[in-house]
Design an enzyme around this catalytic site. Structure first.
Site, PDB file in Angstrom:
ATOM      1  N   HIS A 209      10.440   2.549   3.918  1.00 19.27           N
ATOM      2  CA  HIS A 209      11.441   3.786   2.944  1.00 19.27           C
ATOM      3  C   HIS A 209      10.601   3.725   1.566  1.00 19.27           C
ATOM      4  O   HIS A 209       9.930   3.176   0.684  1.00 19.27           O
ATOM      5  CB  HIS A 209      12.601   2.642   2.298  1.00 19.27           C
ATOM      6  CG  HIS A 209      14.172   3.001   3.483  1.00 19.27           C
ATOM      7  ND1 HIS A 209      14.032   4.301   3.513  1.00 19.27           N
ATOM      8  CD2 HIS A 209      14.628   2.383   4.396  1.00 19.27           C
ATOM      9  CE1 HIS A 209      15.762   4.067   4.720  1.00 19.27           C
ATOM     10  NE2 HIS A 209      15.316   2.729   4.556  1.00 19.27           N
ATOM     11  N   CYS A 265       9.925   8.650   2.986  1.00 26.28           N
ATOM     12  CA  CYS A 265      10.327   9.387   2.341  1.00 26.28           C
ATOM     13  C   CYS A 265       9.033  10.114   0.681  1.00 26.28           C
ATOM     14  O   CYS A 265       9.165   8.896   0.418  1.00 26.28           O
ATOM     15  CB  CYS A 265      11.851   9.231   1.667  1.00 26.28           C
ATOM     16  SG  CYS A 265      13.251   9.610   3.424  1.00 26.28           S
TER      17      CYS A 265
END
Length: 387
Positions: A209, A265
């Site tokens: 992440h 991301c």
């Protein structure tokens, strides 16, 4: 649009700030992710829905290492990124994503040059750091593909780029490898830097992440720091782009080629590199990144000479020799900028050792930062006095 003269000045500044040749492939732009990650008031991992499970890594390896065999086609950087974009947008029978892959670098790179993780003429040692986080045991935001990403990437760099097992460090939250905690990740980056010498090649891969946090030191034009999310983020926090710059990017030795793949991301500018190519179908060469802030990075470098516990008056005394003839307001502004970063650079607030070479490099950056901040007029006058 940046002029050739402005580009040349920027490149000179960057060579001092980032001695190594650094290249990064990221899976998306800073703005591309779910809304949950952007909620900096109450950060929580997003439900990936398959979206954050390594689409960038999978697309890249499908192009370069289909069926676990190296492709015979010689592709350029531009071709590789454009083919990644096609795959991510539904081409080749894959799921559809909206990500726009990007290539950023510390030096202008010809995107028509054949794609490479390691320079063809690399005479030194090849080292790699591979990090995959599935967030095993977390109530939300668990991923399923990041461990596989790392293992596939490891096979690829061994078979195609001749990395040796003993020079590859792997961090996975699988109970078998070193846990990818914040401390372990930063320590692994520091170890990679300390071992790398001129002529070596280094490769970093991160699958997990990524996030955004409100910028706490005003060095980001968009007001946010891009982050990596370690497995213990809830207790130890995230790894900001400033952490990556001062731990991995700035101290990496001159003559080292560092290539990074960031499959997460908000990864477009997570390494704060000045030159950028977007696989958006409109760009055909690298441009100066509109978000690159050289003064912010110069401030990070200058900060290493002082500790966060120093008073403003002590810092003013430290740099006073550089600001003769300037107003007190200018002096306070310079010193406040340095203090703002304080003991953070190079982990000095955690008692980690700083080498003589790093201190020398940082000392040079301090002078360059002050010259940039104060302008050249004062220094020209001082040089005239010395003559």
């Amino acid at each position: 649009m940046t002029t050739e003269k402005e580009r040349a000045v920027l490149l000179e500044q960057v060579r001092d700030l980032i001695p190594a040749e650094v290249r990064m492939i990221s899976g998306c732009q800073d703005s591309q992710t779910s809304a949950d990650v952007s909620n900096v008031a109450s950060f929580s991992l997003p439900d990936p829905a398959g979206r954050a499970g390594g689409a960038c890594t999978s697309a890249l390896l499908k192009i370069l290492y289909a069926d676990h065999e190296a492709t015979r086609d010689i592709k350029s950087f531009q071709q590789v990124l454009m083919e990644m974009r096609t795959l991510l947008n539904g081409g080749g029978g894959t799921a559809k994503y909206t990500q726009i892959p990007q290539l950023t670098s510390s030096r202008p790179l010809d995107v028509n040059h054949p794609f490479e993780l390691v320079p063809a003429d690399c005479p030194g040692t090849k080292r790699a750091l591979l990090i995959g986080i599935n967030y095993v045991g977390h109530k939300q935001g668990q991923l399923s593909g990041c461990h596989n990403d790392v293992l596939n990437m490891k096979e690829y760099i061994i078979k195609v780029w001749n990395f040796e097992e003993e020079n590859i460090t792997v961090l996975l939250d699988d109970g078998e490898h070193t846990e990818p905690t914040k401390e372990n990740i930063l320590a692994a980056y520091e170890k990679l830097v300390s071992e790398s010498q001129e002529g070596d090649a280094a490769f970093c891969h991160y699958s997990g992440h990524g996030g955004k946090l409100k910028d706490d030191d005003n060095d980001e034009k968009d007001g946010y720091d891009e982050t990596l999310v370690p497995v213990d983020y809830m207790t130890c926090g995230q790894i900001r782009d400033d952490d990556l710059f001062r731990t991995l990017i700035s101290p990496m030795a001159s003559g080292v080629t560092l290539t990074c793949i960031m499959d997460c991301c908000h990864s477009g500018t997570v390494l704060d590199l000045p030159f950028q190519f977007k696989a958006d179908g409109e760009s055909d060469q690298m441009q100066v990144s509109s978000t690159f802030d050289v003064q912010g990075l110069l401030g990070l470098a200058a900060a290493a000479l002082v500790g966060g516990d120093l008073s403003l008056s002590k810092v003013m005394a430290l740099v006073g020799q550089f600001v003769q003839g300037k107003s007190e307001q200018d002096l306070v502004a310079v010193c406040s900028t340095i203090l703002k970063y304080g003991s953070q650079l190079l982990g000095m607030n955690q008692g980690r050792a700083t080498s003589d070479a790093q201190i020398t490099s940082i000392s040079t950056m301090v002078v360059k930062f002050l010259k940039t901040f104060l302008g050249s007029t004062f220094f020209k006058k001082e040089a005239a006095k010395e003559d």
